[in-house]
Design a protein around this motif. Structure first.
Motif, short mmCIF file in Angstrom:
data_model
loop_
_atom_site.label_atom_id
_atom_site.label_comp_id
_atom_site.label_asym_id
_atom_site.label_seq_id
_atom_site.Cartn_x
_atom_site.Cartn_y
_atom_site.Cartn_z
N ALA A 281 -25.26 -49.06 62.31
CA ALA A 281 -25.76 -49.27 63.57
C ALA A 281 -26.22 -47.86 64.18
CB ALA A 281 -24.78 -49.78 64.63
N GLY A 282 -26.75 -47.21 63.25
CA GLY A 282 -27.61 -46.08 63.57
C GLY A 282 -28.97 -46.09 64.00
N LEU B 85 -32.46 -33.18 69.47
CA LEU B 85 -33.09 -33.50 68.41
C LEU B 85 -33.95 -32.43 67.89
CD1 LEU B 85 -32.37 -36.43 69.04
CD2 LEU B 85 -34.93 -36.99 69.23
N ALA C 249 -28.38 -50.02 55.91
CA ALA C 249 -28.80 -48.77 56.59
C ALA C 249 -27.84 -47.78 57.09
CB ALA C 249 -29.58 -49.33 58.06
N THR D 192 -20.61 -48.27 47.81
CA THR D 192 -20.69 -49.49 48.04
C THR D 192 -21.46 -50.37 47.11
OG1 THR D 192 -22.56 -48.73 49.47
CG2 THR D 192 -20.42 -49.41 50.75
N GLY E 59 -40.36 -36.76 60.79
CA GLY E 59 -39.04 -36.76 60.94
C GLY E 59 -38.81 -38.24 60.75
C1 LIG Z 1 -27.58 -32.80 62.53
C2 LIG Z 1 -28.74 -33.67 62.09
C3 LIG Z 1 -29.87 -33.85 63.03
C4 LIG Z 1 -30.92 -34.60 62.82
N1 LIG Z 1 -31.88 -34.51 63.75
C5 LIG Z 1 -33.20 -35.35 63.42
C6 LIG Z 1 -34.11 -35.39 64.60
O1 LIG Z 1 -34.04 -34.73 65.25
N2 LIG Z 1 -35.20 -35.90 64.23
C7 LIG Z 1 -35.24 -36.78 63.10
O2 LIG Z 1 -36.16 -37.63 63.09
N3 LIG Z 1 -34.11 -36.88 62.39
C8 LIG Z 1 -33.20 -36.38 62.46
N4 LIG Z 1 -31.94 -36.39 61.44
C9 LIG Z 1 -32.11 -37.32 60.55
C10 LIG Z 1 -31.86 -38.85 60.97
O3 LIG Z 1 -32.94 -39.11 61.70
C11 LIG Z 1 -30.48 -38.84 61.45
O4 LIG Z 1 -29.51 -38.50 60.69
C12 LIG Z 1 -30.26 -40.19 61.88
O5 LIG Z 1 -29.23 -40.42 62.64
C13 LIG Z 1 -30.40 -41.22 60.52
O6 LIG Z 1 -30.32 -42.52 61.15
P1 LIG Z 1 -29.97 -43.75 60.14
O7 LIG Z 1 -29.47 -45.03 60.93
O8 LIG Z 1 -30.61 -43.82 58.94
O9 LIG Z 1 -28.35 -43.18 59.69
P2 LIG Z 1 -27.00 -42.89 60.69
O10 LIG Z 1 -27.42 -42.40 62.13
O11 LIG Z 1 -26.10 -41.93 59.87
O12 LIG Z 1 -26.27 -44.44 60.73
C14 LIG Z 1 -25.49 -44.93 59.78
C15 LIG Z 1 -24.58 -46.02 60.37
O13 LIG Z 1 -23.89 -46.63 59.05
C16 LIG Z 1 -22.72 -46.77 59.57
N5 LIG Z 1 -21.94 -46.81 58.15
C17 LIG Z 1 -22.18 -45.93 56.85
N6 LIG Z 1 -21.58 -46.51 55.92
C18 LIG Z 1 -20.90 -47.59 56.37
C19 LIG Z 1 -20.24 -48.64 55.60
N7 LIG Z 1 -19.75 -48.56 54.39
N8 LIG Z 1 -19.91 -49.65 56.33
C20 LIG Z 1 -20.13 -49.89 57.77
N9 LIG Z 1 -20.95 -49.06 58.33
C21 LIG Z 1 -21.36 -47.89 57.67
C22 LIG Z 1 -22.34 -45.29 60.24
O14 LIG Z 1 -21.11 -45.34 60.76
C23 LIG Z 1 -23.34 -45.11 60.85
O15 LIG Z 1 -23.36 -45.65 62.17
C24 LIG Z 1 -30.94 -35.43 61.66
C25 LIG Z 1 -29.88 -35.33 60.80
C26 LIG Z 1 -28.69 -34.60 60.97
C27 LIG Z 1 -27.71 -34.52 59.87
#
Ligand SMILES: Cc1cc2nc3c(=O)[nH]c(=O)nc-3n(C[C@H](O)[C@H](O)[C@H](O)COP(=O)(O)OP(=O)(O)OC[C@H]3O[C@@H](n4cnc5c(N)ncnc54)[C@H](O)[C@@H]3O)c2cc1C
Length: 381
Positions: A5-6, A45, A118, A309, A348
């Motif tokens: 839920a990211g 961000l 995701a 996983t 991004g």
């Molecule tokens: C410090 C930092 C700053 C960033 N800033 C930007 C930015 O400004 N702009 C940009 O475009 N991108 C940015 N990014 C890159 C990226 O966009 C972000 O990391 C974003 O949060 C990724 O979204 P996501 O949903 O893919 O992953 P996440 O936000 O990491 O969400 C993944 C979710 O999956 C859940 N999860 C993981 N494994 C499991 C499991 N086995 N079972 C159940 N749940 C699980 C986690 O709890 C989490 O909630 C940044 C990254 C970092 C590290």
């Protein structure tokens, strides 16, 4: 079922709901956007608000060009309102069963015909280890554990890694009352200004997107040179690969300056080469020099951590990702997608997730069900 839920998982959930499919979004955390909640207090961000919003909901102008962490978390919270969430559910392992997937969780099994992983590119902090590290008398932490500059007030801090995370921390540290600051760089990195003359540069950096990559690389190098001069004079090594080539080849974005370069030129931050070993209070570098930091912060990146996983089901490449990501699926595993792992863009990762969420939602809606023509992704138990 969407696991995660990211920003990526929620973007896909929104697009599926628009198509009349109401997915179950599962997350191990008790809240949505957990990865953003646990990042440091000063984080904003680094991609522009107008390029980083979720499908169907722009971020309000009041959040500024580069929204603050807490504002972004609130935005995602309100975005997830009305979605079917199963929080606090850690997916330990995925098995393929009956043409679908079976999710093993501490509370039992969950079966679904369509599964989207995701779970994020930054699930696991990558923390290398050096000889003698166990003898170090200071504190070693990963940048993912860093919370607030106040925690290191008066302390000597060594940042390891000149990339996005390392320079982001330094942008904040140089404005704080931290003690000595060193930055260790094993190899070169591209660095761009977050703003030029107060104007956010993200739109500028995407304006050359239709040019060949080598031209985009050249533009980025020219911008770096015009804005900062020759940073190798101050020990910040030049990246062998251009910004855009590196993004595509290594999935590594460049660093963004918001105060670090000025501090580097003023001698507030001292560059060091690659870390060689720890020895008691000392850290030794490849050139034989040593420093005595109180805190060492490893800004050494992350891994997707999919091994636990799905590592037994799919091959993962050197970046830790399967061969098919986004709207593409592996021939051997119909109905299983990996979403949010395509981050190779100067726009991004959030921008890419928004674009691809629409594509993947369409693919899922169009994928015929093997259980009586049902097109929705229902958890079966
Ligand atoms: C410090 C930092 C700053 C960033 N800033 C930007 C930015 O400004 N702009 C940009 O475009 N991108 C940015 N990014 C890159 C990226 O966009 C972000 O990391 C974003 O949060 C990724 O979204 P996501 O949903 O893919 O992953 P996440 O936000 O990491 O969400 C993944 C979710 O999956 C859940 N999860 C993981 N494994 C499991 C499991 N086995 N079972 C159940 N749940 C699980 C986690 O709890 C989490 O909630 C940044 C990254 C970092 C590290």
């Amino acid at each position: 079922v969407i696991v995660g839920a990211g920003p990526a998982g929620l973007a896909l959930a929104w697009c599926l709901r628009r198509r009349g499919i109401d997915p179950l979004v599962v997350d191990r955390a008790a809240v949505v956007a957990s990865s953003w909640r646990t990042r440091h207090d000063h984080l904003h961000l680094n991609t522009h608000r107008t390029l980083s919003y979720q499908p169907g909901k722009r971020m309000p102008r009041s959040l500024g060009a580069y929204p603050a962490r807490d504002d972004y978390v609130r935005y995602l919270e309100s975005y997830s309102a009305g979605m079917r969430l199963r929080l606090g559910t850690d997916v330990l392992r995925v098995e393929r069963a009956g043409g679908g997937s079976q999710l093993e969780t501490p509370d039992g099994q969950l079966r679904t015909q369509y599964l989207v992983m995701a779970t994020g590119m930054q699930r696991v902090p990558a923390s290398p280890e050096w000889p003698g590290q166990e003898t170090f008398t200071g504190v070693v932490m990963h940048s993912a554990e860093f919370r607030n500059v106040a925690d290191v007030a008066g302390k000597a801090v060594l940042i390891v890694g000149p990339g996005n995370s390392g320079v982001d921390l330094l942008n904040h540290l140089v404005r704080s009352d931290v003690g000595a600051l060193w930055l260790s760089a094993r190899s070169g990195m591209n660095i761009s200004p977050l703003r030029i003359a107060g104007i956010p540069t993200h739109h500028l950096s995407v304006s050359g997107r239709y040019l060949p990559i080598s031209w985009q690389d050249r533009n980025a190098r020219l911008t770096q040179r015009l804005c900062f001069g020759d940073l190798t004079r101050y020990g910040y090594p030049r990246s062998e690969l251009g910004l855009f080539t590196r993004i595509h080849r290594d999935v590594v974005t460049g660093a963004l300056d918001n105060g670090f370069v000025k501090a580097l030129k003023a001698g507030r931050v001292v560059m060091k080469p690659g870390l060689d070993r720890f020895d008691g209070a000392q850290v030794h570098f490849a050139d034989g020099s040593t420093v005595e930091p109180d805190v060492v912060v490893l800004a050494t990146g992350y891994r997707p951590g999919l091994e636990t996983t799905v590592g037994h089901l799919v091959d993962l490449d050197r970046t830790g990702r399967p061969a098919a990501i986004g709207a593409r699926t592996l021939a051997a595993h119909p109905g299983l997608w990996f979403f949010g792992f395509d981050t190779q863009s100067v726009y991004g990762a959030m921008y890419i997730a928004r674009q691809q969420a629409r594509q993947l939602a369409r693919v899922i809606a169009d994928t015929p069900s093997n259980s009586g023509g049902e097109t929705s992704a229902f958890p079966l138990s």
